[in-house]
Design an enzyme around this catalytic site. Structure first.
Site, PDB file in Angstrom:
ATOM      1  N   GLY A 158       0.853  -1.188   0.000  1.00 51.96           N
ATOM      2  CA  GLY A 158       0.000   0.000   0.000  1.00 51.96           C
ATOM      3  C   GLY A 158       0.886   1.234   0.000  1.00 51.96           C
ATOM      4  O   GLY A 158       2.030   1.201  -0.450  1.00 51.96           O
ATOM      5  N   ILE A 160       2.467   2.846   2.377  1.00 50.82           N
ATOM      6  CA  ILE A 160       3.733   2.797   3.126  1.00 50.82           C
ATOM      7  C   ILE A 160       4.711   1.833   2.458  1.00 50.82           C
ATOM      8  O   ILE A 160       5.902   2.154   2.287  1.00 50.82           O
ATOM      9  CB  ILE A 160       3.482   2.429   4.606  1.00 50.82           C
ATOM     10  CG1 ILE A 160       2.612   3.504   5.268  1.00 50.82           C
ATOM     11  CG2 ILE A 160       4.805   2.293   5.360  1.00 50.82           C
ATOM     12  CD1 ILE A 160       2.150   3.187   6.681  1.00 50.82           C
ATOM     13  N   THR A 234       7.182  -2.562  10.922  1.00 49.27           N
ATOM     14  CA  THR A 234       6.656  -1.254  11.354  1.00 49.27           C
ATOM     15  C   THR A 234       5.128  -1.260  11.251  1.00 49.27           C
ATOM     16  O   THR A 234       4.514  -0.193  11.256  1.00 49.27           O
ATOM     17  CB  THR A 234       7.220  -0.101  10.478  1.00 49.27           C
ATOM     18  OG1 THR A 234       6.985  -0.420   9.103  1.00 49.27           O
ATOM     19  CG2 THR A 234       8.687   0.134  10.725  1.00 49.27           C
ATOM     20  N   ARG A 236       2.196  -3.993  12.654  1.00 50.15           N
ATOM     21  CA  ARG A 236       1.615  -4.297  13.951  1.00 50.15           C
ATOM     22  C   ARG A 236       2.349  -5.520  14.510  1.00 50.15           C
ATOM     23  O   ARG A 236       2.605  -6.496  13.776  1.00 50.15           O
ATOM     24  CB  ARG A 236       0.123  -4.628  13.827  1.00 50.15           C
ATOM     25  CG  ARG A 236      -0.777  -3.412  13.712  1.00 50.15           C
ATOM     26  CD  ARG A 236      -0.805  -2.574  15.001  1.00 50.15           C
ATOM     27  NE  ARG A 236      -1.696  -1.428  14.920  1.00 50.15           N
ATOM     28  CZ  ARG A 236      -1.315  -0.209  14.544  1.00 50.15           C
ATOM     29  NH1 ARG A 236      -0.064   0.035  14.201  1.00 50.15           N
ATOM     30  NH2 ARG A 236      -2.188   0.786  14.532  1.00 50.15           N
ATOM     31  N   GLU A 265       3.094  -5.276  23.569  1.00 55.18           N
ATOM     32  CA  GLU A 265       3.600  -3.925  23.462  1.00 55.18           C
ATOM     33  C   GLU A 265       3.121  -3.155  24.691  1.00 55.18           C
ATOM     34  O   GLU A 265       1.908  -3.132  24.918  1.00 55.18           O
ATOM     35  CB  GLU A 265       3.027  -3.291  22.202  1.00 55.18           C
ATOM     36  CG  GLU A 265       3.903  -2.226  21.617  1.00 55.18           C
ATOM     37  CD  GLU A 265       3.453  -1.842  20.211  1.00 55.18           C
ATOM     38  OE1 GLU A 265       2.769  -0.820  20.098  1.00 55.18           O
ATOM     39  OE2 GLU A 265       3.778  -2.566  19.244  1.00 55.18           O
ATOM     40  N   HIS A 284       7.323   1.894  19.007  1.00 55.41           N
ATOM     41  CA  HIS A 284       6.166   2.269  18.165  1.00 55.41           C
ATOM     42  C   HIS A 284       6.212   3.764  17.814  1.00 55.41           C
ATOM     43  O   HIS A 284       5.276   4.516  18.114  1.00 55.41           O
ATOM     44  CB  HIS A 284       4.856   1.908  18.878  1.00 55.41           C
ATOM     45  CG  HIS A 284       3.725   1.690  17.918  1.00 55.41           C
ATOM     46  ND1 HIS A 284       2.726   0.781  18.112  1.00 55.41           N
ATOM     47  CD2 HIS A 284       3.426   2.294  16.735  1.00 55.41           C
ATOM     48  CE1 HIS A 284       1.863   0.816  17.112  1.00 55.41           C
ATOM     49  NE2 HIS A 284       2.265   1.743  16.255  1.00 55.41           N
TER      50      HIS A 284
HETATM   51  C1  DGY Z   1      -0.822   3.963  13.162  1.00 56.75           C
HETATM   52  O1  DGY Z   1      -1.175   5.102  12.865  1.00 56.75           O
HETATM   53  O2  DGY Z   1      -1.569   2.998  13.061  1.00 56.75           O
HETATM   54  C2  DGY Z   1       0.578   3.783  13.655  1.00 56.75           C
HETATM   55  O3  DGY Z   1       0.807   2.523  14.132  1.00 56.75           O
HETATM   56  C3  DGY Z   1       0.929   4.820  14.704  1.00 56.75           C
HETATM   57  O4  DGY Z   1       0.989   6.035  14.084  1.00 56.75           O
END
Ligand code: DGY
Length: 332
Positions: A158, A160, A234, A236, A265, A284
């Site tokens: 996506g 990111i 980065t 979950r 977490e 996080h």
């Molecule tokens: C999100 O926005 O879901 C990130 O994990 C934290 O900014």
């Protein structure tokens, strides 16, 4: 919008960021020392609250929603919404907003940071300096992985994932990616998961947490990765089976891991991952730049104000249809 609806804000935000909200709504703030949706001042006001500005730390499930009988909008200051029970919201006619797009660059930057930190053994290198072990320059000292010419496997492609691909290409990496939609992309080559795990020197995760992806990166997935490969997460924490990751690292099958998200977490201070020199863990912070967090707050407020006015949310989360709820025996 009814005259100045009451909105609860579950964590502390700079007053300037809240200005557009304060202009239009009455606001109940959390207790600074006890933030969260169950913060005492918020619970006290709950029967009158119509909008909720929450974070990924707030579990918005049926029992939480039951405390807010007048709630119409849940707006989370995050792109991820796995902390929100969407069926429970849909059943109560509550709309849900989130903040996609605005944190893409910050998160992609952090994915690259973790990748480089693992590849170049940054924790070991900085520890050796801090602990007075910086001795003679050695031809084979602290040798790491060079990114140029290596293969980056992006699981999820996506916004990111694509932003990471653009950065990694500038480092000379070849990009493989898996994504659900069967469309190609000039940034890399779309492959199946087995091809990706078999060829990637670095695997970076960019999928949301859902029933489908929970524990997806398990022992079998990790075993399919190339010996010495790095894992970057980065997305979950719960997408990865943490025990399986510890085992793969202990066995020396993986070369290292860069984790901005973990399960659980936060990680307890005595967690085995924190003892491993080839593991970098950050708390996080993917979206934690001032610019990005300010944009997230703005978008979350825009979602709230739109929902409270009965307008479509700029970034609504798709809720399950009523027919699906009935079929699944959902509430309402
Ligand atoms: C999100 O926005 O879901 C990130 O994990 C934290 O900014």
């Amino acid at each position: 919008m009814t005259a100045r609806p009451l909105v609860a804000v579950t964590d502390v935000l700079p007053r300037a960021w809240l200005e557009p909200l304060v202009q239009a709504c009455d606001v109940v703030a959390c207790d600074e020392d006890a933030p969260g949706v169950l913060s005492p001042p918020i619970l006290e006001a709950a029967p009158r609250v119509e909008g909720l500005l929450c974070t990924l730390e707030d579990r918005i499930d049926a029992s939480t929603l039951d405390r807010f009988p007048r709630l119409r909008v849940v707006s989370t200051l995050s792109v991820g919404f796995d902390h929100i029970d969407l069926a429970a919201c849909a059943a109560r006619g509550i709309v849900v907003g989130h903040t996609p797009g605005v944190l893409t660059d910050a998160t992609a930057d952090l994915a690259m940071t973790l990748m480089l930190a693992c590849a170049r053994r940054l924790p070991e290198a900085t520890a050796s300096v801090r602990e007075g072990r910086w001795g003679r320059w050695r031809p084979t000292g602290l040798l790491g992985l060079e990114l140029a010419g290596k293969v980056l496997g992006l699981v999820g492609f996506g916004q990111i994932g694509r932003a990471v691909a653009r950065r990694a290409r500038a480092f000379g990496m070849e990009i493989l990616f898996v994504r659900r939609t069967p469309t190609d992309d000039p940034l890399g080559r779309r492959v199946d998961l087995d091809t990706l795990t078999a060829n990637a020197d670095v695997v970076s995760l960019h999928v949301p947490l859902s029933d489908e992806t929970r524990g997806w990166v398990d022992g079998a997935f990790l075993a399919r990765m190339k010996p010495g490969a790095l894992l970057v997460n980065t997305a979950r924490g719960a997408v990865v089976d943490t025990d399986a990751l510890v085992d793969a690292l202990r066995a020396g099958h993986l070369g290292g891991a860069g984790l901005d998200v973990t399960d659980p977490e936060p990680l307890p201070a005595d967690h085995p991952l924190l003892d491993m020199p080839n593991v970098v863990v950050t708390p996080h912070i993917g979206s934690a730049t001032t610019d990005t967090r300010r944009r997230m707050a703005r978008l979350a407020i825009d979602n709230l104000l739109a929902g409270l006015s009965g307008r479509p949310l700029p970034h609504a989360v798709a809720l399950p249809a009523a027919s699906t709820l009935a079929h699944n025996g959902g509430p309402g």
